[in-house]
Structure formats: structure tokens, C-alpha cells
Design a protein around this motif. Structure first.
Motif, PDB file in Angstrom:
ATOM      1  N   HIS A 180       9.415   5.010 -10.101  1.00  0.00           N
ATOM      2  CA  HIS A 180       9.131   3.821  -9.279  1.00  0.00           C
ATOM      3  C   HIS A 180      10.347   2.893  -9.246  1.00  0.00           C
ATOM      4  N   GLU A 181      10.915   2.626 -10.404  1.00  0.00           N
ATOM      5  CA  GLU A 181      12.057   1.698 -10.464  1.00  0.00           C
ATOM      6  C   GLU A 181      13.286   2.282  -9.770  1.00  0.00           C
ATOM      7  N   HIS A 193      13.378   1.325  -6.275  1.00  0.00           N
ATOM      8  CA  HIS A 193      13.930  -0.027  -6.102  1.00  0.00           C
ATOM      9  C   HIS A 193      15.462  -0.030  -6.234  1.00  0.00           C
ATOM     10  N   TYR A 226       2.595  -9.110  -4.132  1.00  0.00           N
ATOM     11  CA  TYR A 226       3.222  -7.980  -4.828  1.00  0.00           C
ATOM     12  C   TYR A 226       2.801  -6.635  -4.217  1.00  0.00           C
ATOM     13  N   GLU A 271       7.424  -2.713  -2.450  1.00  0.00           N
ATOM     14  CA  GLU A 271       6.521  -2.134  -3.448  1.00  0.00           C
ATOM     15  C   GLU A 271       5.709  -0.988  -2.849  1.00  0.00           C
ATOM     16  N   ALA A 304       7.793   2.000  -2.851  1.00  0.00           N
ATOM     17  CA  ALA A 304       7.976   2.540  -4.206  1.00  0.00           C
ATOM     18  C   ALA A 304       6.715   3.249  -4.692  1.00  0.00           C
TER      19      ALA A 304
HETATM   20 ZN   LIG Z   1       7.985  -2.075  -7.973  1.00  0.00          ZN
END
Ligand SMILES: [Zn+2]
Length: 136
Positions: A82-83, A86, A116, A122, A125
Motif C-alpha cells: 500500500h505504501e 503512495h 481519508y 487512498e 492504493a
Molecule cells: Zn494510504
């Protein structure tokens, strides 16, 4: 884009995360480079991510350019895919990533969504890693 250009383009954003790495290292946390990204965890980061990020329950991890901070090394491993999405977003948007991220949260909120979970960065992601966002 050549990797060095990506690091330079992303550097203004990455710089914003440098104090968090310092805080981790000065308070008993650790840091290491994983796949070209500086990951830091532990120390005061655990408390900062839990209490200071305006998401219910706080954040497990957070990407700031080529820096990813997490509550623990295990959390960084679990959230890595996930990161890394980003990180790719930060490489694409460069110095505009942070303002664009906050603008996306504002747009989500103005549309009646969650700042969020309905933020397009997001969504991308979560969608691309097939990891469901945590239940509210
Ligand atoms: Zn995230």
C-alpha cells in the motif's frame, strides 16, 4: 523516468519526512533502506502515528516521498504494498504531492465522503493492492 530524476523530483516531499526519521532514531526507533525507500519505525513514531494523524485510530504507516514511517517493523512489512503505491504517486506528483493529497481529501469531504477513505490517492492504493481499508 530515470531513477535519479525521480529522487530529485520527489526530494522536496521526502525532505518533509526527514524530521520523523530523526525523531525515530533519537527515541529508540530504527531505520533502514528497503527497495530504495527509507523506512523508519518505533520510538516516538508509534505514539505520533497513533495519536497525531487525523484518522480514527491513527495511522499504521505513512509515506512522505521516499520515506515511509510506521509504528513498527511488522506494520511496515504488512503495509509495504500500500505504501509503495503512495511512493509511486509521490514520484509522479513530485513537490505537488502533499498539496494534491490534501486537495483530494477536501474534495472527498465536499462530496460528502470521508477525507481519508474517499481520497483518490487512498482509493488507488487500496484498489491496486487489493487490501480492504479498515472498518470504520
Ligand atoms: Zn494510504
Amino acid at each position: 523516468m530515470a531513477q535519479v530524476i525521480k529522487y530529485l523530483w520527489t526530494f522536496p516531499t521526502t525532505l518533509l519526512g526527514a524530521p520523523l526519521v530523526l525523531i525515530a532514531l533519537l527515541t529508540g526507533g530504527r531505520a533502514r533502506v528497503v527497495q530504495g525507500v527509507l523506512e523508519a519505525w518505533g520510538g516516538l513514531l508509534e505514539v505520533l502515528l497513533r495519536r497525531c494523524v487525523p484518522i480514527r485510530g491513527g495511522a499504521s504507516a505513512m509515506t512522505i516521498g521516499h520515506i515511509v514511517v510506521g509504528r513498527s517493523e511488522l506494520v511496515l512489512r504488512i503495509t509495504r504494498a500500500h505504501e509503495r503505491v503512495h511512493v509511486r504517486q509521490a514520484e509522479r506528483w513530485g513537490p505537488f504531492f502533499v498539496p494534491a493529497y490534501f486537495a483530494a481529501s477536501l474534495i472527498a469531504k465536499m462530496r460528502g465522503g470521508n477525507a481519508y477513505f474517499d481520497n483518490v490517492f487512498e482509493r488507488q492504493a487500496y484498489d491496486s493492492t487489493r487490501i480492504a481499508p479498515p472498518d470504520l
